[in-house]
Design an enzyme around this catalytic site. Structure first.
Site: not given
Lengths: 334, 348
Positions: A71, A140
């Site tokens: 990322e 998440h």
């Protein structure tokens, strides 16, 4: 005029939020060759939340590019690419992963234009999914848009309807600034009327009045827009509820919110971010700055208590803000 | 942007001029920092001139570089204007970043300079991104990231090199190993014998060159550039060099002894390159003296320009955040205009 009334003047098609975002991506890929998508599994796989879907088949691997699970690396690369003539659209998958890439976001993407005296533009879009409700547990399910909205140099939008999802995604891609699009994962299947005009955009910084009312203003974001509209329906005849979707968190359309508060004198702010030091506080501060003498009751907040999103269903349901919470908040002040 | 290469006599003299310019610029930057005229921090490039100049001599004018906190040398090697650089160091409106960046954020994207950077290891992902733009638009350029030895330990550097090598992007990673990451010796921060050994992890060439030899640096970068333009992907080059000054000006340098510094100075890159040009008959002592005088004049002019430039007006703090102004920022600019800023920070 309400957002729905505006839509009735356009040619529309009924589609889900997921389809609306995909349509926005498709149209912008077709419109501008410098636009491309990058992210984990966005290609042939179609995206872990199935948003990019068949775009890979239509546009190929250069324009719908799978990245390594890196990322910081690809957010940084997107920033460098945006500074050098292309317009990347990043899918950061779960917004929790913003943490992994935060250095490049806060010290590079957000600051480059300003540090360089305005002599470069960073036209990068970052899409990320937020929210609890599907048992995805703490890493998440986060709703982190307050971080990005807080940080100078970044713009943040968060649609609550299919039309806003399309219009904001397109506005983000066309913007010459870094824009984060926060998609709540529980509304991907929510349907709505979406303009088919390829130049339909929702300008960043414009709120929508989703329903007009007289007694109380509910400023709601993402999933809580639909749930607040349901509450307004339920309370109709008893309490007249106005529902506003800010759509854009930064910049924020303070005036539309303040105007509503001047009319109703009461306000509830419903947003899934944790309550402390966050989105609610900002919206409420601005509302009272502009309409303090119209207030008839303390402004109420509906959000995630200061916990992480737990896994087990009864725990998750306990902390997840919902329509019931909005209704309770309205009852407290009307 | 003026092109120069070590393949020609003129180019070699230009390289020498730029090395001298870097040294003079940073000498003066150190002096004006010590005097308090330059605020903030400055990290000087003195000692490392051959790396920046050897590298940029091998690049084409429109190639991109990303730089580090020790970026003045990269800027000058890339051809940036020393007047605008010095003005930026002095915090003046006429500087590269209108006074908003300072020493650690000088940038000139149009000249291919994507910014000095205050975050160790942050440049390589940006360079990978620039290489992605080049590749995507099929342009005849490369992107080179300068990074220090300390940055090789950063996770985002790994991500950037891995991505660039996986995608065969036209990127070059130029590690300036000046033997210390801030105040800690390189051996205490890495397990590999040579930092270029890390290239093996990406299946790309990794070479170590003498960073005190401008020719050795330029040859390695030329090779890397050819490889990058051929579509064969990135190269990692480690240039072994040494900073004569501390990590930052004011650093007491208790981590190294004077003898070590003196040993490196004996191998001074400017001296050795000058000697080589004298030996080849491409330069005379008199010409060197003229060159040195010209460089001193240029930097004196840059200082004068910086000193005579205006400071920014307070309202300029509210400019340049976005491509279009936002009310959140604009309200402070308008408040400043209406009441002179006396209630800045208040909410109403």
């Amino acid at each position: 005029m309400t957002a729905q009334a505006e839509l009735e003047r356009e040619e529309t098609e009924t589609m889900t939020v997921r389809e609306a975002i995909r349509e926005a991506l498709r149209e912008e890929l077709a419109r501008d060759e410098d636009v491309y998508i990058m992210g984990e599994d966005v290609g042939a796989f179609g995206g872990v939340l199935e948003v990019t879907g068949d775009l890979y088949e239509e546009f190929g691997e250069e324009r719908v590019r799978d990245t390594p699970i890196a990322e910081a690396g690809y957010v940084g690369a997107a920033t460098g690419a945006a500074a050098t003539g292309t317009r990347p659209v990043i899918e950061l998958m779960f917004s929790d992963f913003i943490g992994v890439s935060m250095e490049q976001i806060m010290n590079q993407m957000a600051k480059m234009r300003y540090m360089f005296g305005g002599k470069t533009e960073i036209p990068v879009t970052v899409r990320a999914t937020e929210g609890g409700g599907m048992g995805a547990a703490s890493q998440h399910s986060g709703t982190v848009h307050a971080w990005i909205s807080h940080f100078p140099g970044l713009k943040a939008v968060a649609p609550g309807t299919a039309a806003a999802a399309k219009g904001l995604t397109k506005a983000a891609i066309r913007s010459n600034d870094p824009v984060f699009v926060f998609e709540n994962k529980m509304i991907y299947e929510q349907q709505g009327d979406v303009p088919t005009d390829e130049d339909y955009i929702v300008p960043i910084g414009e709120a929508a009045v989703e329903r007009e009312g007289e007694d109380v203003t509910v400023v709601a974001t993402q999933r809580l827009v639909g749930e607040s509209l349901d509450v307004a329906d339920r309370l109709a005849g008893d309490v007249s509820v106005e529902v506003i979707d800010p759509r854009s968190l930064y910049p924020l359309d303070t005036e539309t919110i303040a105007e509503s508060l001047r009319k109703t004198g009461r306000m509830v702010v419903a947003d899934e971010t944790p309550l402390s030091y966050g989105t609610h506080a900002e919206i409420i501060t601005r509302a009272q700055e502009e309409a303090f003498f119209s207030l008839d009751a303390p402004i109420q907040r509906v959000g995630t208590p200061d916990t992480h999103m737990p896994f087990s269903t009864p725990l998750e349901q306990e902390v997840l803000p919902d329509g019931e919470g909005v209704e309770n908040a309205i009852r407290r002040i009307t | 942007m003026e092109d120069y290469t070590l393949d020609t006599e003129d180019g070699r003299l230009e390289a020498l001029r730029r090395m001298l310019t870097i040294r003079e610029f940073d000498t003066k930057a150190g002096e004006y920092f010590a005097d308090g005229e330059i605020p903030g921090f400055v990290h000087l490039y003195i000692g490392e001139e051959a790396v920046g100049v050897g590298t940029c001599a091998a690049l084409e004018p429109d190639d991109y570089i990303t730089s580090t906190h020790r970026g003045h040398g990269h800027c000058i090697a890339k051809g940036l204007d020393t007047k605008l650089m010095m003005a930026e160091l002095f915090g003046k409106r006429s500087g590269y970043c209108n006074g908003k960046g300072g020493s650690m954020h000088i940038a000139d994207v149009d000249a291919g300079m994507l910014g000095a950077n205050g975050i160790v290891g942050a440049g390589p992902p940006l360079a990978t991104g620039a290489a992605l733009s080049i590749d995507y638009q099929d342009r005849d350029q490369v992107a080179l990231a300068f990074l220090g030895d300390g940055a090789v330990a950063q996770g985002q550097v790994h991500e950037a090199v891995n991505m660039a090598s996986t995608w065969d992007l036209p990127a070059i990673f130029l590690v300036e190993n000046n033997k210390y990451g801030e105040a800690t010796p390189v051996e205490k921060q890495h397990n590999v014998k040579q930092l270029s050994d890390t290239a093996q992890a990406y299946d790309i060439p990794g070479v170590t060159v003498d960073g005190m030899d401008v020719t050795a640096v330029t040859e390695a970068v030329e090779e890397a550039r050819k490889r990058a333009r051929a579509g064969d992907g990135p190269t990692m080059i480690e240039a072994e060099t040494y900073r004569y000054n501390g990590h930052y000006e004011g650093d007491e340098q208790n981590y190294r002894d004077e003898e070590e510094v003196a040993q490196w100075k004996e191998r001074d890159a400017i001296e050795s390159f000058k000697e080589r040009l004298l030996d080849r008959g491409e330069l005379t002592e008199a010409e060197f003296g003229e060159l040195q005088a010209e460089v001193e004049d240029e930097i004196a002019d840059a200082v004068e320009y910086a000193q005579n430039s205006d400071l920014p007006e307070p309202e300029e703090a509210y400019e340049d955040m976005f491509s279009e102004s936002v009310p959140e920022v604009e309200q402070f600019a308008s408040r400043l205009r209406t009441d002179g800023g006396s209630s800045r920070g208040d909410s109403q």
